[in-house]
Design an enzyme around this catalytic site. Structure first.
Site, PDB file in Angstrom:
ATOM      1  N   LYS A 166     -37.477 -15.846  21.442  1.00 42.19           N
ATOM      2  CA  LYS A 166     -35.958 -14.949  21.326  1.00 42.19           C
ATOM      3  C   LYS A 166     -36.436 -14.038  21.267  1.00 42.19           C
ATOM      4  O   LYS A 166     -36.336 -13.611  20.238  1.00 42.19           O
ATOM      5  CB  LYS A 166     -34.662 -15.237  21.233  1.00 42.19           C
ATOM      6  CG  LYS A 166     -33.638 -14.717  22.202  1.00 42.19           C
ATOM      7  CD  LYS A 166     -32.074 -13.877  21.404  1.00 42.19           C
ATOM      8  CE  LYS A 166     -33.118 -13.068  20.576  1.00 42.19           C
ATOM      9  NZ  LYS A 166     -32.601 -11.659  21.530  1.00 42.19           N
ATOM     10  N   GLY A 217     -37.223  -7.746  12.395  1.00 41.22           N
ATOM     11  CA  GLY A 217     -36.218  -6.910  13.133  1.00 41.22           C
ATOM     12  C   GLY A 217     -35.672  -6.209  12.051  1.00 41.22           C
ATOM     13  O   GLY A 217     -36.412  -5.473  11.007  1.00 41.22           O
ATOM     14  N   SER A 218     -34.309  -5.070  11.781  1.00 37.90           N
ATOM     15  CA  SER A 218     -34.121  -4.277  11.069  1.00 37.90           C
ATOM     16  C   SER A 218     -33.587  -4.457  10.235  1.00 37.90           C
ATOM     17  O   SER A 218     -33.207  -5.193  10.015  1.00 37.90           O
ATOM     18  CB  SER A 218     -33.282  -3.298  11.631  1.00 37.90           C
ATOM     19  OG  SER A 218     -32.401  -4.252  11.979  1.00 37.90           O
ATOM     20  N   THR A 219     -33.365  -4.167   8.907  1.00 43.54           N
ATOM     21  CA  THR A 219     -33.146  -4.523   7.477  1.00 43.54           C
ATOM     22  C   THR A 219     -31.512  -5.234   8.118  1.00 43.54           C
ATOM     23  O   THR A 219     -31.312  -5.493   7.146  1.00 43.54           O
ATOM     24  CB  THR A 219     -33.073  -2.932   6.067  1.00 43.54           C
ATOM     25  OG1 THR A 219     -34.567  -3.064   6.758  1.00 43.54           O
ATOM     26  CG2 THR A 219     -32.360  -3.665   5.015  1.00 43.54           C
ATOM     27  N   THR A 221     -30.212  -5.971  10.581  1.00 42.53           N
ATOM     28  CA  THR A 221     -30.192  -7.619  11.145  1.00 42.53           C
ATOM     29  C   THR A 221     -30.411  -8.763  10.342  1.00 42.53           C
ATOM     30  O   THR A 221     -29.956  -9.627   9.971  1.00 42.53           O
ATOM     31  CB  THR A 221     -30.733  -7.580  12.246  1.00 42.53           C
ATOM     32  OG1 THR A 221     -29.797  -6.577  13.435  1.00 42.53           O
ATOM     33  CG2 THR A 221     -30.283  -8.812  13.379  1.00 42.53           C
ATOM     34  N   GLY A 222     -31.455  -8.270   9.830  1.00 36.92           N
ATOM     35  CA  GLY A 222     -31.936  -9.303   8.216  1.00 36.92           C
ATOM     36  C   GLY A 222     -31.276  -9.546   7.561  1.00 36.92           C
ATOM     37  O   GLY A 222     -30.707 -10.834   6.987  1.00 36.92           O
ATOM     38  N   GLU A 239     -39.063 -10.179   8.116  1.00 37.85           N
ATOM     39  CA  GLU A 239     -39.893  -8.907   7.843  1.00 37.85           C
ATOM     40  C   GLU A 239     -39.333  -7.620   8.861  1.00 37.85           C
ATOM     41  O   GLU A 239     -38.951  -7.387   9.877  1.00 37.85           O
ATOM     42  CB  GLU A 239     -41.167  -9.424   8.924  1.00 37.85           C
ATOM     43  CG  GLU A 239     -42.013  -9.632   8.359  1.00 37.85           C
ATOM     44  CD  GLU A 239     -42.835  -9.436   7.223  1.00 37.85           C
ATOM     45  OE1 GLU A 239     -43.404  -8.317   6.911  1.00 37.85           O
ATOM     46  OE2 GLU A 239     -44.126 -10.157   6.504  1.00 37.85           O
ATOM     47  N   CYS A 273     -43.114  -0.420  12.205  1.00 41.29           N
ATOM     48  CA  CYS A 273     -42.261  -1.047  11.166  1.00 41.29           C
ATOM     49  C   CYS A 273     -43.594   0.247   9.680  1.00 41.29           C
ATOM     50  O   CYS A 273     -43.065  -0.161   9.133  1.00 41.29           O
ATOM     51  CB  CYS A 273     -42.751  -2.701  10.598  1.00 41.29           C
ATOM     52  SG  CYS A 273     -43.940  -3.194  11.188  1.00 41.29           S
ATOM     53  N   GLU A 369     -35.277   5.503   7.876  1.00 40.27           N
ATOM     54  CA  GLU A 369     -36.140   5.486   8.907  1.00 40.27           C
ATOM     55  C   GLU A 369     -35.721   5.846  10.075  1.00 40.27           C
ATOM     56  O   GLU A 369     -35.233   4.900  10.557  1.00 40.27           O
ATOM     57  CB  GLU A 369     -36.295   3.425   8.829  1.00 40.27           C
ATOM     58  CG  GLU A 369     -37.771   3.172   9.416  1.00 40.27           C
ATOM     59  CD  GLU A 369     -37.975   1.894  10.158  1.00 40.27           C
ATOM     60  OE1 GLU A 369     -36.640   1.289  10.060  1.00 40.27           O
ATOM     61  OE2 GLU A 369     -38.721   1.482  10.151  1.00 40.27           O
TER      62      GLU A 369
HETATM   63  P1  NAD Z   1     -33.080  -5.097  15.883  1.00 41.68           P
HETATM   64  O1  NAD Z   1     -33.052  -6.050  14.222  1.00 41.68           O
HETATM   65  O2  NAD Z   1     -31.545  -4.530  15.897  1.00 41.68           O
HETATM   66  O3  NAD Z   1     -32.763  -6.322  16.519  1.00 41.68           O
HETATM   67  C1  NAD Z   1     -34.408  -7.504  16.008  1.00 41.68           C
HETATM   68  C2  NAD Z   1     -33.623  -8.803  17.124  1.00 41.68           C
HETATM   69  O4  NAD Z   1     -32.899  -9.565  15.947  1.00 41.68           O
HETATM   70  C3  NAD Z   1     -33.508  -8.986  18.469  1.00 41.68           C
HETATM   71  O5  NAD Z   1     -34.241  -9.906  19.334  1.00 41.68           O
HETATM   72  C4  NAD Z   1     -32.107  -8.500  18.310  1.00 41.68           C
HETATM   73  O6  NAD Z   1     -31.303  -9.614  19.632  1.00 41.68           O
HETATM   74  C5  NAD Z   1     -32.059  -9.787  17.042  1.00 41.68           C
HETATM   75  N1  NAD Z   1     -30.647  -9.897  16.604  1.00 41.68           N
HETATM   76  C6  NAD Z   1     -29.326  -8.958  17.143  1.00 41.68           C
HETATM   77  N2  NAD Z   1     -28.509  -9.325  15.825  1.00 41.68           N
HETATM   78  C7  NAD Z   1     -28.894 -10.218  15.423  1.00 41.68           C
HETATM   79  C8  NAD Z   1     -27.718 -11.678  14.369  1.00 41.68           C
HETATM   80  N3  NAD Z   1     -27.353 -10.953  13.857  1.00 41.68           N
HETATM   81  N4  NAD Z   1     -28.913 -12.442  14.536  1.00 41.68           N
HETATM   82  C9  NAD Z   1     -29.772 -13.106  14.725  1.00 41.68           C
HETATM   83  N5  NAD Z   1     -30.493 -11.740  15.511  1.00 41.68           N
HETATM   84  C10 NAD Z   1     -30.429 -10.617  16.087  1.00 41.68           C
HETATM   85  O7  NAD Z   1     -34.048  -4.906  15.571  1.00 41.68           O
HETATM   86  P2  NAD Z   1     -34.793  -3.416  16.547  1.00 41.68           P
HETATM   87  O8  NAD Z   1     -34.395  -2.113  16.464  1.00 41.68           O
HETATM   88  O9  NAD Z   1     -34.695  -4.438  17.943  1.00 41.68           O
HETATM   89  O10 NAD Z   1     -36.224  -3.478  15.768  1.00 41.68           O
HETATM   90  C11 NAD Z   1     -36.737  -1.959  15.159  1.00 41.68           C
HETATM   91  C12 NAD Z   1     -36.492  -2.818  13.756  1.00 41.68           C
HETATM   92  O11 NAD Z   1     -37.852  -3.593  13.277  1.00 41.68           O
HETATM   93  C13 NAD Z   1     -36.938  -1.582  12.536  1.00 41.68           C
HETATM   94  O12 NAD Z   1     -36.390  -1.175  11.462  1.00 41.68           O
HETATM   95  C14 NAD Z   1     -38.774  -2.011  12.443  1.00 41.68           C
HETATM   96  O13 NAD Z   1     -39.024  -1.620  11.121  1.00 41.68           O
HETATM   97  C15 NAD Z   1     -38.469  -2.819  12.022  1.00 41.68           C
HETATM   98  N6  NAD Z   1     -39.623  -4.120  12.765  1.00 41.68           N
HETATM   99  C16 NAD Z   1     -40.807  -4.182  11.052  1.00 41.68           C
HETATM  100  C17 NAD Z   1     -41.663  -5.502  11.254  1.00 41.68           C
HETATM  101  C18 NAD Z   1     -42.350  -6.222  10.328  1.00 41.68           C
HETATM  102  O14 NAD Z   1     -43.027  -6.453  10.255  1.00 41.68           O
HETATM  103  N7  NAD Z   1     -41.803  -5.915   8.923  1.00 41.68           N
HETATM  104  C19 NAD Z   1     -41.947  -5.353  12.522  1.00 41.68           C
HETATM  105  C20 NAD Z   1     -41.441  -4.851  13.841  1.00 41.68           C
HETATM  106  C21 NAD Z   1     -40.653  -4.005  13.564  1.00 41.68           C
END
Ligand code: NAD
Length: 469
Positions: A166, A217-219, A221-222, A239, A273, A369
């Site tokens: 996704k 994605g973001s911490t 959401t993680g 990640e 990231c 960040e």
């Molecule tokens: P985000 O967390 O907003 O979204 C990432 C994904 O998560 C999207 O596909 C979104 O639809 C999905 N999502 C959102 N809410 C969700 C939920 N409740 N349950 C499941 N999935 C959900 O992140 P972003 O703004 O798209 O990306 C930027 C962030 O990603 C930055 O913090 C960046 O540092 C991090 N990032 C980390 C790495 C790494 O390898 N550590 C690599 C690239 C980006």
């Protein structure tokens, strides 16, 4: 309109969605937007395909992954242009991402997971197996859509899992096009790609038929994913965000390293990231390095990545753009802007490359960040103290140390707490080298053999021999 790949078929939905080009806010393309019902279909298709996919040989899986990689290479120009449309990034950055995607798939294609014999003695034989988990939900952010999908598809498939991918709601174009390109290459249901919102992603995380979540994605959401995965005790790779410190030791050659520091801070306009997000520079060379980096930042205007002369593009989406502008406003109170710092009038989500000097830990743009083109440069005078400051962050993704003396830099690197510490480089990615996370930058490892193991169930077969048998 680009379609979803579910169970081998390319499916439209009743909800077309416009994808916005961040360069001018026009429509970059349209996708068939999916919801929870399609997510259920995709998970069901992946579940149905699992039994036959896990029974394939490594040679068969290798052939499929190589065919996907070839489909990407053969269509590199088109995929690169789509990436440019949905992210505004420069051509070089888009091509680099396409190449990285194939490298990660090619590496995964070469892997095999043979049982390991732990003991073979007169009374017992103990084998360790790495079996597939089942359906993997791969949830991808907007900053590197193709690469971050490929680096999950590769290990998931070679280990014998099936997958639902996704992409982020603002960057589905390239990933859905990949689905169209591979629809006839991959056995039905083994890879499913759907464009859906956060709710559908959350639904996948909690779905009883999903065995593992591979999330970048973001911490914030993680954390939600970890909580939602808890009832099913699902396997997780998270990640997450980073706030990488780079430490420049006093003996570094300012002119020699400045271009690299600049490049590793502002690559993809800071939307990576693991780029340099806090630059700690020794007092003795602080002013000289600030001047060099500010000079480079001022010399590179941001613009439309489709223009071959442009090296730095816009922020990918409006919400992130507004967030980055807020950080710049705060930075003006917290430090001294020595490059950029002014919003750019007109259409598009453009933020100039911004360098902030005379700022320290405790400032928001140092501790958090921003995920955009803002680099705080922080003065230090004592190496022990700067190591403690770098380590004080709750993030721990990457970091780097810069010096003319590689041994001295490596000694400092060994004292830094992050998943990866680079010496005289930053964010050097290699599919064969694990990319671990630490602290609140995530959970687990992607890449290398360790990253592959994260897509497997570790199983011991313990056999009695001799009299016991
Ligand atoms: P985000 O967390 O907003 O979204 C990432 C994904 O998560 C999207 O596909 C979104 O639809 C999905 N999502 C959102 N809410 C969700 C939920 N409740 N349950 C499941 N999935 C959900 O992140 P972003 O703004 O798209 O990306 C930027 C962030 O990603 C930055 O913090 C960046 O540092 C991090 N990032 C980390 C790495 C790494 O390898 N550590 C690599 C690239 C980006």
């Amino acid at each position: 309109m680009l379609r979803n790949l579910i169970g081998g078929a390319l499916l439209e939905t009743e909800t077309p969605m416009d994808v916005i080009n961040p360069v001018d806010e026009t429509v970059a393309g349209q996708v068939a937007f999916a919801g929870i019902a399609e997510m259920d279909q995709a998970v069901a298709a992946a579940k149905a395909a699992f039994a036959s996919w896990r029974a394939t040989s490594f040679a068969e899986r290798k052939a499929v992954l190589q065919a996907i990689s070839k489909a990407i290479s053969d269509n590199a120009e088109e995929l690169g242009q789509l990436l440019i449309k949905e992210t505004g990034r420069p051509i070089g950055v888009a091509q680099f991402e396409v190449q990285l995607a194939t490298q990660f798939l090619d590496y995964a294609a070469e892997q095999v997971l043979e049982p390991e014999i732990l003991f073979d003695e007169p009374t017992r034989r103990v084998e360790a197996h790495r079996n597939p988990l089942g359906v993997v939900a791969a949830i991808v952010p907007w900053n590197a859509p193709l690469y971050l999908a490929a680096n999950k598809i590769g290990p998931a498939l070679i280990a014998g899992n099936t997958i639902v991918v996704k992409p982020a709601p603002t960057t589905p174009l390239t990933t859905l096009r990949l689905g169209e390109l591979i629809a006839d290459i991959v056995p039905a249901g083994v890879i499913n790609i759907i464009s859906a919102d956060n709710d559908a992603a959350a639904h996948a995380v909690a779905h009883e038929d999903v065995a593992k979540i591979a999330f970048t994605g973001s911490t914030e959401t993680g954390r939600k994913i970890m909580a939602a995965a808890a009832p099913g005790l699902k396997k997780l790779t998270l990640e997450l965000g980073g706030n990488d410190a780079a430490i420049v030791l006093p003996d570094a050659d300012v002119k020699a390293i400045a271009p690299a520091l600049f490049g590793f801070a502002f690559f993809n306009s800071g939307q990576v990231c693991a780029v340099i997000k806090r630059l700690y520079v020794h007092d003795s060379i602080y002013d000289a390095l600030c001047t060099e980096i500010a000079g480079m930042a001022s010399a590179f205007p941001v613009g439309d990545g489709a223009d071959p002369a442009v090296q730095f593009g816009p922020i990918q989406n409006k919400a992130q753009y507004e967030k980055v502008l807020r950080y710049i406003d705060i930075a003006k109170q917290e430090g001294r802007i020595i490059a950029g710092g002014e919003a750019i009038e007109g259409a598009g989500y453009f933020v100039p490359l911004t360098v902030v000097a005379d700022i320290s830990d405790g400032a928001k743009i140092v501790d958090e960040e921003p995920f955009g083109p803002i680099l705080p440069i922080i003065r230090y005078s004592d190496v022990d103290e700067v190591i403690a400051r770098a380590n004080a962050s709750p993030f721990g993704l990457g970091g780097s140390v810069w010096s003319a003396d590689v041994e001295a830099a490596t000694a400092v690197a060994n004292r830094l707490d992050s998943g990866t510490i680079w010496v005289n480089q930053h964010c050097a990615l290699d599919p064969a080298v694990p990319f671990p996370t630490s602290k609140q930058s995530g959970l687990g490892v992607e890449g290398g053999r360790e990253g592959l193991y994260a897509y497997t169930n570790y199983k011991i077969v313990n056999i009695a021999k001799g009299d016991a048998a």
